[in-house]
Design a protein around this motif. Structure first.
Motif, PDB file in Angstrom:
ATOM      1  N   ASN A 188     -20.036 -44.928  22.738  1.00  0.00           N
ATOM      2  CA  ASN A 188     -21.128 -45.880  22.574  1.00  0.00           C
ATOM      3  C   ASN A 188     -21.939 -45.459  21.351  1.00  0.00           C
ATOM      4  OD1 ASN A 188     -23.523 -47.311  22.656  1.00  0.00           O
ATOM      5  ND2 ASN A 188     -23.928 -46.941  24.823  1.00  0.00           N
ATOM      6  N   PHE A 189     -21.835 -46.249  20.290  1.00  0.00           N
ATOM      7  CA  PHE A 189     -22.608 -45.958  19.087  1.00  0.00           C
ATOM      8  C   PHE A 189     -24.028 -46.462  19.290  1.00  0.00           C
ATOM      9  CE2 PHE A 189     -18.251 -45.888  17.422  1.00  0.00           C
ATOM     10  CZ  PHE A 189     -18.279 -44.697  16.706  1.00  0.00           C
ATOM     11  N   GLY A 190     -24.867 -45.600  19.863  1.00  0.00           N
ATOM     12  CA  GLY A 190     -26.254 -45.941  20.137  1.00  0.00           C
ATOM     13  C   GLY A 190     -27.097 -45.922  18.878  1.00  0.00           C
ATOM     14  N   LEU A 191     -28.413 -45.960  19.065  1.00  0.00           N
ATOM     15  CA  LEU A 191     -29.320 -46.155  17.936  1.00  0.00           C
ATOM     16  C   LEU A 191     -29.122 -45.167  16.788  1.00  0.00           C
ATOM     17  CD1 LEU A 191     -31.692 -47.911  16.914  1.00  0.00           C
ATOM     18  CD2 LEU A 191     -33.192 -46.084  17.721  1.00  0.00           C
ATOM     19  N   PRO A 192     -28.871 -43.859  17.031  1.00  0.00           N
ATOM     20  CA  PRO A 192     -28.708 -42.962  15.884  1.00  0.00           C
ATOM     21  C   PRO A 192     -27.606 -43.389  14.915  1.00  0.00           C
ATOM     22  CG  PRO A 192     -29.064 -41.683  17.869  1.00  0.00           C
ATOM     23  CD  PRO A 192     -28.892 -43.110  18.308  1.00  0.00           C
ATOM     24  N   PHE A 193     -26.595 -44.110  15.404  1.00  0.00           N
ATOM     25  CA  PHE A 193     -25.551 -44.614  14.509  1.00  0.00           C
ATOM     26  C   PHE A 193     -26.140 -45.557  13.458  1.00  0.00           C
ATOM     27  CE2 PHE A 193     -22.961 -48.401  13.636  1.00  0.00           C
ATOM     28  CZ  PHE A 193     -21.911 -47.838  12.927  1.00  0.00           C
ATOM     29  N   PHE A 194     -27.187 -46.294  13.812  1.00  0.00           N
ATOM     30  CA  PHE A 194     -27.754 -47.302  12.922  1.00  0.00           C
ATOM     31  C   PHE A 194     -28.625 -46.697  11.827  1.00  0.00           C
ATOM     32  CE2 PHE A 194     -26.449 -49.525  16.637  1.00  0.00           C
ATOM     33  CZ  PHE A 194     -26.192 -50.845  16.270  1.00  0.00           C
ATOM     34  N   PHE A 195     -29.027 -45.425  11.969  1.00  0.00           N
ATOM     35  CA  PHE A 195     -29.878 -44.807  10.959  1.00  0.00           C
ATOM     36  C   PHE A 195     -29.149 -44.751   9.617  1.00  0.00           C
ATOM     37  CE2 PHE A 195     -32.088 -42.112  14.464  1.00  0.00           C
ATOM     38  CZ  PHE A 195     -32.865 -43.214  14.808  1.00  0.00           C
ATOM     39  N   GLY A 196     -29.818 -45.244   8.575  1.00  0.00           N
ATOM     40  CA  GLY A 196     -29.235 -45.214   7.237  1.00  0.00           C
ATOM     41  C   GLY A 196     -28.189 -46.277   6.988  1.00  0.00           C
ATOM     42  N   ARG A 197     -28.085 -47.258   7.874  1.00  0.00           N
ATOM     43  CA  ARG A 197     -27.069 -48.305   7.737  1.00  0.00           C
ATOM     44  C   ARG A 197     -27.692 -49.694   7.839  1.00  0.00           C
ATOM     45  NH1 ARG A 197     -23.771 -44.535  10.765  1.00  0.00           N
ATOM     46  NH2 ARG A 197     -21.797 -44.152   9.665  1.00  0.00           N
ATOM     47  N   THR A 198     -26.964 -50.672   7.295  1.00  0.00           N
ATOM     48  CA  THR A 198     -27.195 -52.079   7.594  1.00  0.00           C
ATOM     49  C   THR A 198     -26.030 -52.544   8.445  1.00  0.00           C
ATOM     50  OG1 THR A 198     -28.432 -52.522   5.560  1.00  0.00           O
ATOM     51  CG2 THR A 198     -27.411 -54.405   6.662  1.00  0.00           C
TER      52      THR A 198
END
Length: 502
Positions: free
Chosen positions: A472-482
């Protein structure tokens, strides 16, 4: 925060999954919510945890003493553990116990400068007042399709790594409106859900009804929606929903914890889990996932899932409900910018940050601020999953801002409760594959939550334990990404949704 429904084939997670989503793993400040009495059963089961006097600075000791007076007892955050959080919790302990243990240990580490060394000595972290870390934000010009995303500690001060937005709801056909803050942005579900306690008295949202008895009387509709951390029970009502400068008319939304009138008693379908509001430090959930409705065809027909209920004073009975009356993804109902969303989050350094602001941009390739650019499209399979390969094993996978950590199985990483606590920041790689296409390697660095400073609102944490059945790619995956989320059936520059792109 992915919804769990047996038989809803796009979801696929078994009902017995008890992984904590949106649960406050880290206590950011002293509060009476985490008193010793509240966690006494946990301490009784964990002889390795021992109480000790506070080991911080004199100023921190004074803060703890003041909290003791305010709470009527000494908060758990003002004790420290004689066991290192880097030691793996015994695997024989049930998951529910390990989850509670994580709260105890991390409260010790983060909230009051407690020690994490194996010999029981204290490692004092700087207090919030001395935190000079600059705010971290995405720079994007305001526009009618832009909503700011804020990470903070939530209405009760218990949230961590939780993205919040504000949503305005209005009584259809009127100018009676209310803006609700601290609504969780959730790519793992679809639909708007607002806590009854967050609505002001007098905001009379009309109920969704079905034709009931032979006399043709209207019967109000209630809903029980299961999430990984619990359920939401309450009424289904109509509201105009405003996201930024865009509006959807007369959408079906859920008002959870609404026990008024015919909704007074939750049906048996909601008795197998706890109420989500017990662990959700938020005023609502904005589900902007891949689906247009939260149930779709599985709640239509002669044998619907027990999600929607016709409610009268004597109780509620499961009922079929047309999609036009089901809780809907608000983005799909907007007049423009309605084919999906783009989530832009800033890069978060190791050690986390005390202030994080991103943006939710409505639409995909509908304006200059939401173009796909070089993003690669990942279309899920028919059940809504990607495939992720980690250390030679392949798992079902999805992207979920409603989960506050990256969840994956790794028996080699040290655990503290349900989170991983490596001795030092650890670089890891996971390969992701769409239903069709070549794999792409995702690199990320995992850090221990035990090392975070007071006042931290977000950091690159992960967890799961060896029994986690998915990635599960939770919120930390979204850091630094669009990250783009395209809604099923919606036309976009890269073809029809559903898909993720990043």
């Amino acid at each position: 925060m992915r919804t769990l429904q047996v038989g809803l084939n796009w979801i696929g997670l078994p009902r017995q999954v008890t992984e904590s989503r949106l649960r406050p793993h880290i206590v950011p400040r002293l509060s009476c919510w985490h008193t010793a009495s509240a966690l006494q059963p946990v301490i009784a089961e964990a002889p390795a945890l021992t109480r000790a006097t506070h080991g911080g600075t004199p100023a921190q000791k004074n803060e703890c003493d003041a909290a003791s007076t305010r709470c009527g007892r000494r908060p758990m955050a003002c004790t420290r553990s004689a066991i290192s959080p880097r030691k793996r919790a015994p695997r024989a302990r049930p998951l529910e116990f390990r989850r509670a243990l994580a709260i105890v240990v991390l409260a010790v580490q983060v909230a009051c400068g407690g020690g994490g060394a194996q010999d029981g000595t204290a490692t004092v972290q700087p207090r919030l007042a001395s935190d000079t870390r600059p705010p971290i934000a995405v720079g994007l010009a305001p526009a009618s399709n832009v909503l700011p995303i804020h990470l903070d500690h939530g209405p009760r001060g218990e949230a961590f790594n939780v993205p919040f937005v504000s949503v305005t709801i209005c009584v259809p056909g009127t100018h009676e409106c209310q803006t609700i803050d601290h609504v969780v942005l959730d790519t793992g579900s679809s639909g708007l859900r607002i806590a009854a306690s967050a609505l002001r008295k007098g905001l009379a949202l009309p109920p969704v009804t079905i034709t009931g008895d032979a006399a043709g009387a209207d019967v109000p509709v209630g809903q029980c929606m299961q999430f990984a951390s619990g359920h939401t029970w309450g009424s289904v009502r109509r509201a105009n929903v405003q996201l930024g400068g865009q509006q959807g008319e007369a959408l079906a939304i859920q008002v959870f914890d609404d026990f008024t009138g015919p909704y007074a008693t939750a049906p048996a379908a909601c008795s197998s889990s706890v109420a989500l509001s017990r662990v959700l430090d938020a005023n609502g959930i904005l589900g902007v996932g891949l689906r247009r409705h939260d149930c779709g065809g599985s709640c239509e027909g002669e044998t619907p899932l027990p999600i929607y209920f016709g409610c009268v004073e004597g109780g509620c009975t499961a009922t079929a409900l047309a999609r036009s009356a089901q809780v809907a993804n608000p983005v799909a109902a907007l007049a423009a910018h309605n084919n999906g969303v783009s989530i832009q989050m800033p890069e978060v350094p190791l050690g986390g940050a005390r202030s994080i602001t991103g943006v939710l941009v409505l639409g995909i390739a509908t304006a200059t601020n939401n173009q796909l650019g070089a993003a690669r499209v990942f279309a899920p399979d028919d059940a809504g999953f990607l495939r992720a390969t980690y250390k030679g094993a392949t798992y079902l996978s999805f992207l979920d801002t409603g989960t506050n950590s990256v969840r994956f199985p790794d028996p080699e990483l040290p655990e503290c409760g349900s989170l991983y606590c490596p001795d030092q920041p650890t670089p890891l790689s996971i390969s992701v594959t769409a239903a069709e296409g070549q794999p792409q390697t995702i690199d990320f660095t995992l850090e221990s939550p035990a090392s975070l400073r007071v006042g931290t609102v977000g950091a690159r944490i992960g967890g799961g334990g060896p029994a986690t059945p998915h990635v599960n790619f939770g919120l930390p995956f979204f850091f630094g990404r669009t990250v783009h989320v395209a809604i099923a059936g919606a036309p976009t520059q890269a073809g029809e949704g559903p898909y993720w792109a990043f």
